[in-house]
Design a protein around this motif. Structure first.
Motif, mmCIF file in Angstrom:
data_model
loop_
_atom_site.group_PDB
_atom_site.id
_atom_site.type_symbol
_atom_site.label_atom_id
_atom_site.label_comp_id
_atom_site.label_asym_id
_atom_site.label_seq_id
_atom_site.Cartn_x
_atom_site.Cartn_y
_atom_site.Cartn_z
ATOM 1 N N ALA A 138 5.238 19.037 -38.817
ATOM 2 C CA ALA A 138 6.300 18.195 -38.268
ATOM 3 C C ALA A 138 6.071 16.734 -38.650
ATOM 4 C CB ALA A 138 6.350 18.348 -36.745
ATOM 5 N N TYR A 139 4.831 16.294 -38.558
ATOM 6 C CA TYR A 139 4.492 14.914 -38.927
ATOM 7 C C TYR A 139 4.827 14.665 -40.401
ATOM 8 C CZ TYR A 139 1.663 10.740 -39.780
ATOM 9 O OH TYR A 139 1.237 9.477 -40.141
ATOM 10 N N SER A 140 4.442 15.603 -41.277
ATOM 11 C CA SER A 140 4.731 15.462 -42.708
ATOM 12 C C SER A 140 6.233 15.386 -42.949
ATOM 13 C CB SER A 140 4.137 16.643 -43.481
ATOM 14 O OG SER A 140 2.730 16.678 -43.365
ATOM 15 N N ALA A 141 6.989 16.181 -42.220
ATOM 16 C CA ALA A 141 8.445 16.146 -42.367
ATOM 17 C C ALA A 141 9.000 14.778 -41.979
ATOM 18 C CB ALA A 141 9.086 17.245 -41.520
ATOM 19 N N GLY A 142 8.427 14.175 -40.953
ATOM 20 C CA GLY A 142 8.864 12.837 -40.538
ATOM 21 C C GLY A 142 8.556 11.787 -41.594
ATOM 22 N N VAL A 143 7.349 11.838 -42.168
ATOM 23 C CA VAL A 143 7.012 10.902 -43.245
ATOM 24 C C VAL A 143 7.985 11.082 -44.403
ATOM 25 C CG1 VAL A 143 5.249 10.218 -44.916
ATOM 26 C CG2 VAL A 143 4.574 10.853 -42.586
ATOM 27 N N ASN A 144 8.228 12.332 -44.773
ATOM 28 C CA ASN A 144 9.100 12.606 -45.919
ATOM 29 C C ASN A 144 10.546 12.218 -45.644
ATOM 30 O OD1 ASN A 144 6.940 13.582 -47.409
ATOM 31 N ND2 ASN A 144 7.181 15.660 -46.632
ATOM 32 N N ALA A 145 10.943 12.258 -44.377
ATOM 33 C CA ALA A 145 12.303 11.831 -44.041
ATOM 34 C C ALA A 145 12.479 10.341 -44.332
ATOM 35 C CB ALA A 145 12.602 12.136 -42.576
ATOM 36 N N TRP A 146 11.458 9.548 -44.026
ATOM 37 C CA TRP A 146 11.550 8.119 -44.343
ATOM 38 C C TRP A 146 11.465 7.889 -45.855
ATOM 39 C CZ3 TRP A 146 13.575 3.912 -42.802
ATOM 40 C CH2 TRP A 146 13.230 2.690 -43.395
ATOM 41 N N ILE A 147 10.594 8.632 -46.535
ATOM 42 C CA ILE A 147 10.517 8.510 -48.002
ATOM 43 C C ILE A 147 11.877 8.827 -48.626
ATOM 44 C CG2 ILE A 147 9.464 9.480 -50.086
ATOM 45 C CD1 ILE A 147 6.884 9.861 -48.482
ATOM 46 N N ALA A 148 12.573 9.813 -48.075
ATOM 47 C CA ALA A 148 13.905 10.147 -48.582
ATOM 48 C C ALA A 148 14.877 8.987 -48.376
ATOM 49 C CB ALA A 148 14.423 11.407 -47.889
ATOM 50 N N GLN A 149 14.760 8.306 -47.234
ATOM 51 C CA GLN A 149 15.604 7.137 -46.992
ATOM 52 C C GLN A 149 15.313 6.037 -48.014
ATOM 53 O OE1 GLN A 149 18.056 6.701 -44.544
ATOM 54 N NE2 GLN A 149 17.792 8.901 -44.205
ATOM 55 N N VAL A 150 14.032 5.853 -48.315
ATOM 56 C CA VAL A 150 13.644 4.839 -49.309
ATOM 57 C C VAL A 150 14.171 5.219 -50.684
ATOM 58 C CG1 VAL A 150 11.676 3.802 -50.517
ATOM 59 C CG2 VAL A 150 11.599 4.095 -48.028
ATOM 60 N N ASN A 151 14.009 6.479 -51.044
ATOM 61 C CA ASN A 151 14.460 6.929 -52.365
ATOM 62 C C ASN A 151 15.975 6.888 -52.499
ATOM 63 O OD1 ASN A 151 11.843 7.364 -53.220
ATOM 64 N ND2 ASN A 151 11.846 9.541 -52.660
ATOM 65 N N ALA A 152 16.674 6.959 -51.360
ATOM 66 C CA ALA A 152 18.136 6.895 -51.410
ATOM 67 C C ALA A 152 18.623 5.506 -51.790
ATOM 68 C CB ALA A 152 18.719 7.301 -50.060
ATOM 69 N N GLY A 153 17.738 4.498 -51.677
ATOM 70 C CA GLY A 153 18.058 3.165 -52.162
ATOM 71 C C GLY A 153 18.287 2.152 -51.072
ATOM 72 N N ALA A 154 18.340 0.880 -51.517
ATOM 73 C CA ALA A 154 18.654 -0.271 -50.651
ATOM 74 C C ALA A 154 17.583 -0.531 -49.606
ATOM 75 C CB ALA A 154 20.017 -0.098 -49.979
ATOM 76 N N ARG A 155 16.357 -0.044 -49.828
ATOM 77 C CA ARG A 155 15.277 -0.307 -48.874
ATOM 78 C C ARG A 155 14.051 -0.920 -49.569
ATOM 79 N NH1 ARG A 155 16.685 1.448 -43.955
ATOM 80 N NH2 ARG A 155 18.295 3.059 -43.852
ATOM 81 N N GLY A 156 14.266 -1.589 -50.672
ATOM 82 C CA GLY A 156 13.207 -2.350 -51.316
ATOM 83 C C GLY A 156 11.992 -1.539 -51.690
ATOM 84 N N ARG A 157 12.203 -0.288 -52.088
ATOM 85 C CA ARG A 157 11.123 0.614 -52.500
ATOM 86 C C ARG A 157 10.153 0.964 -51.366
ATOM 87 N NH1 ARG A 157 9.311 -0.835 -58.728
ATOM 88 N NH2 ARG A 157 11.409 -0.690 -59.634
ATOM 89 N N GLY A 158 10.450 0.567 -50.142
ATOM 90 C CA GLY A 158 9.644 0.981 -48.996
ATOM 91 C C GLY A 158 8.575 0.000 -48.578
ATOM 92 N N ALA A 159 8.126 -0.862 -49.491
ATOM 93 C CA ALA A 159 7.112 -1.871 -49.186
ATOM 94 C C ALA A 159 7.034 -2.828 -50.365
ATOM 95 C CB ALA A 159 5.743 -1.234 -48.932
#
Length: 825
Positions: A138-159
């Motif tokens: 479940a934790y991994s899924a949560g991390v990957n959900a944010w990575i997906a948001q970053v990869n979708a764009g407009a989030r400055g590559r995440g950091a």
């Protein structure tokens, strides 16, 4: 002339405008990865809405309808605030740093690959219980959900850091979390380095083997078997003596043994508490970074709420409290590592000698390390029956490995069935001290002292696999030993019941500062090397001053800056220097020395950042240590730059003839210990005058003893370093309870580089009055106000509330984020 001036003005104006434009564009790109804590998300991977309430300090309070969704949300917020840090921790544990940083990090990748940490983590996933595997997934899924948001764009590559490298971020997996715990074990281990240091010191002192116990004593205060000379244990030609270098460059998880993990923890039973509830204080000590390794969080689980310090990448509150109990950790200094020297078959170097005289073949496989801007490197990994084979540069083991031999590392953390993650999950869900002790049974590494306080009392339990050694082991684990000796090597692990345990003592008080906790003969001894002989004295004095304690008295002890080493040693080494002779003429070295001695004579040992005395005392003891060991140890003396209280005390009390260290062997005169103390003080004052000017009364300890929370990547980049590195004037020192471990080497040996990245104090008479703090802030983004907002509170010795009351969390909300499942009705 006017035309030239006009054109110069235009050029300067244009350059200023261009610079501003570049800065604004850069800020715009970098700020795109700042997190909006009020933004809501509709996501796959959760079954019901989850509310994340962040308070003014950006501590997330996570409320979900089931545990899996709460772990998902923890992974999501960890990735929001610390994605770069998590990525670097994972890459370090995988041995994949060189893909980003090139040859500079190749030594780290090689060590981690040879230890096979990530493969062991992959294998250990199956060893977890069902509940823990579900939490990891479940934790991994949560991390990957944010990575997906970053990869979708407009989030400055995440950091911001990702702008310097390829932006692809691979998916998080359960093994990644387990690998981070194994990496922490490597960072906190120090016994392999201690074995190397002891072996090289033994070689440097040949002909004076009785002096080894002065500078590297075995568990001060206990009698043990005599240590053999290393030369007699492992015969053969060795490289010439030189200083040992344990670090492997950037991101090195290995350091000098005196920089291994440390901590403080103490607990009071209700009978010793003014309010009638158990008390617990804990502050784990690790190397400082920006951001700190700790991340504060509250989880509302089916078993109840828990709050405290998490590690980004790991789905558990590692230290903190629930409504029923609190738990803290200190490094146990359990000797869970052995270096074993294997003798190669001269006719077939793929084989090594066994105790029965036959040869066995190394188990081996190849691995390829991808290196940025360079050719890939192919490594042949090998294992003997005693563990992975190291190269000569790892732990600097080549300095004690003769030709025709190799070194293997036996270490309990190298387990493919490591259930430490399951232990961590069970611990934070425990309802009682007894239940928490039982949860510790599954903990493998890094070995810790688990300090507990709850409604059923207090306890200290050593957790972690305790290796079993043969009573006939030739060095008892203190030196690299011959693998062809049948007594060498781990013979299994002791039952958990043999781990030291203290439950509800009659005194009603328990404490640990990495000091020796038990006196048992080898092989049940736990360790010959402990992390503290001094802080425990200060703690005992503070505990004895009160019959009953309060949250405030525990905070006072956590923030205590009186140095027991200075109070013990300065009267001893300066006994024949204070108030002797006539007043010296102004401007002479003698007058300068007398001014310094006058200040120290009126000083109580408090390492206050605003005083000159701590700086003078620390410099004096450093200079004295250098003078005492230089002629005997030669180049190796640079591995003993930090003053050792036990050693200096032995020398100045002439314990066992240790005063012989005061005489410089190469000189004709016979120097006395008073001579050495006087010359060392002059050395110290000369150095400090060059650094801070001749007016010693205006010197400040805090100017030298700055806490160095440096960014491990951007911290060396010109201009950017002023934004990403956090420097703070601090009190405390190597041996104070508010510990600020000095660097010991470099341009500023007094720099504060290792200390309490987290402090927590829990009062179970009124649990919501409990408090905690970290050394930097919650965010890993240097443009966020939460990058360093907790740091100034930490520096001043202040805390923030630790409440499990949902109403208080909502009342203090600075941001509320809703995570909604895609399939929500």
């Amino acid at each position: 002339m006017f035309t030239v001036f006009r054109w110069l003005l235009r050029i300067v104006t244009g350059l200023v405008a261009l610079s501003l434009a570049v800065l604004l564009i850069g800020y715009w790109f970098l700020s795109r990865s700042l997190v909006d804590y009020d933004e809501d998300f509709t996501l796959p991977g959760i079954s019901a809405p989850v509310e994340v309430v962040r308070n003014n300090d950006s501590v997330p309070h996570i409320f979900g309808q089931n545990d899996a969704d709460v772990y998902f949300a923890l992974g999501f917020v960890h990735a929001q605030d610390r994605l770069w840090q998590m990525t670097i921790l994972r890459r370090t544990a995988q041995g994949r740093l060189s893909e980003l940083f090139g040859t500079a990090t190749l030594p780290v990748d090689e060590l981690v690959r040879r230890l096979d940490l990530y493969q062991l983590a992959l294998d250990s996933v199956a060893a977890q219980d069902d509940e823990t595997r579900a939490a990891l997934e479940a934790y991994s899924a949560g991390v990957n959900a944010w990575i997906a948001q970053v990869n979708a764009g407009a989030r400055g590559r995440g950091a911001p850091e990702f702008w310097l490298f390829e932006p692809e971020i691979s998916a998080w997996a359960p093994a990644d979390s387990i690998a981070i715990i194994k990496l922490m074990a490597l960072q906190m281990a120090g016994h392999a380095q201690t074995e190397i240091l002891r072996a090289r010191t033994s070689l440097a002192l040949q002909g004076k083997s009785d002096r080894l116990a002065d500078i590297l004593p075995d568990a001060p205060g206990s009698a043990v078997a005599a240590l053999p000379d290393f030369a007699s244990l492992i015969p053969g030609d060795l490289p010439a003596g030189r200083a040992l270098d344990f670090a492997l460059g950037p991101f090195s998880p290995v350091s000098a043994p005196d920089m291994a993990g440390a901590s403080n923890a103490w607990a009071a039973a209700p009978t010793r508490s003014a309010a009638g509830g158990a008390l617990l204080a804990n502050d784990p000590h690790l190397g400082f970074t920006a951001p700190t390794i700790w991340y504060l969080a509250r989880l509302e689980l089916a078993s109840g709420g828990v709050i405290g310090a998490t590690i980004p990448g790991v789905p558990a509150v590692m230290i903190g409290r629930s409504e029923e109990m609190g738990w803290g950790l200190t490094s146990s200094y359990l000797d869970d590592q052995d270096l074993v020297i294997e003798k190669l078959n001269p006719d077939n170097p793929s084989q090594y000698l066994l105790p029965d005289g036959s040869y066995d073949t190394f188990r081996s496989r190849q691995t390829i390390v991808t290196v940025r801007d360079a050719d890939p490197v192919t490594l042949t990994l090998r294992w003997s029956r005693n563990g992975p084979i190291l190269s000569g540069k790892q732990f600097d083991v080549g300095t004690v490995t003769p030709g025709g031999h190799v070194a293997a590392l036996s270490w309990t953390a190298l387990s493919a069935e490591d259930t430490s993650m399951t232990a961590a999950i069970r611990l934070m869900k425990s309802k009682s001290v007894a239940e928490a002790i039982e949860a510790g049974r599954l903990f493998i590494a890094p070995s810790q002292n688990l300090m507990l306080a709850g409604k059923d009392g207090i306890a200290l339990q050593l957790i972690g696999a305790m290796p079993m050694r043969d009573p006939a082991h030739p060095s008892q684990g203190r030196l690299p030993s011959p693998g062809w000796n049948p007594a060498v090597g781990f013979k299994g692990v002791f039952p958990y019941e043999d781990n030291p345990r203290f439950v509800n003592p009659e005194t009603g008080i328990l404490g640990n500062t990495n000091n020796k906790i038990i006196d048992r003969p080898f092989p049940l001894h736990v360790s010959f090397t402990w992390g503290d002989t001094q802080r425990i004295q200060a703690w005992l004095n503070l505990m004895k001053t009160r019959e009953v304690h309060t949250r405030e008295s525990f905070i006072e002890a956590q923030l205590d800056t009186v140095d027991p080493t200075a109070r013990q040693l300065l009267p001893l080494i300066g006994a024949d220097l204070w108030f002797t002779g006539e007043a010296a003429p102004d401007g002479t070295p003698e007058a300068f020395r007398q001014r310094a001695l006058k200040l120290l004579a009126e000083w109580n040992g408090e390492m206050n950042e605003h005083l000159p005395e701590p700086l003078i005392a620390e410099a004096w003891l450093r200079a004295l240590m250098a003078r005492l060991v230089q002629d005997e140890l030669g180049p190796l003396a640079t591995n003993f730059t930090r003053p050792d209280a036990v050693f200096i005390d032995r020398v100045y009390r002439n314990t066992g003839g240790a005063a012989v260290w005061c005489d410089v062997v190469q000189s004709a005169p016979v120097e006395t210990c008073t001579d050495m103390a006087r010359m060392a003080l002059d050395d110290a004052l000369t150095d400090l005058s060059a650094r801070y000017g001749p007016n010693l009364e205006s010197w400040r300890w805090g100017d030298a003893h700055q806490a160095a929370h440096d960014h491990p990547v951007l911290g060396t980049v010109p201009f950017l370093r002023w934004f990403v590195n956090i420097r703070q004037s601090t009190s405390g020192g190597d041996d104070t309870l508010m510990r600020g471990r000095t660097a010991g080497t470099g341009d500023n040996p007094y720099l504060n580089v290792h200390g309490a990245g987290y402090r927590g104090v829990y009062d179970f008479a009124d649990p919501d009055s409990s408090v905690f703090i970290t050394a930097t802030g919650q965010s890993g983004h240097f443009l966020s106000r939460h990058y360093d907002d907790l740091g100034e509170l930490w520096r001043r010795g202040e805390y923030v509330p630790m409440s499990l009351d949902p109403e208080l969390a909502h009342a203090a909300a600075a941001g509320v984020m809703m995570l909604t499942p895609e399939s929500a009705p």
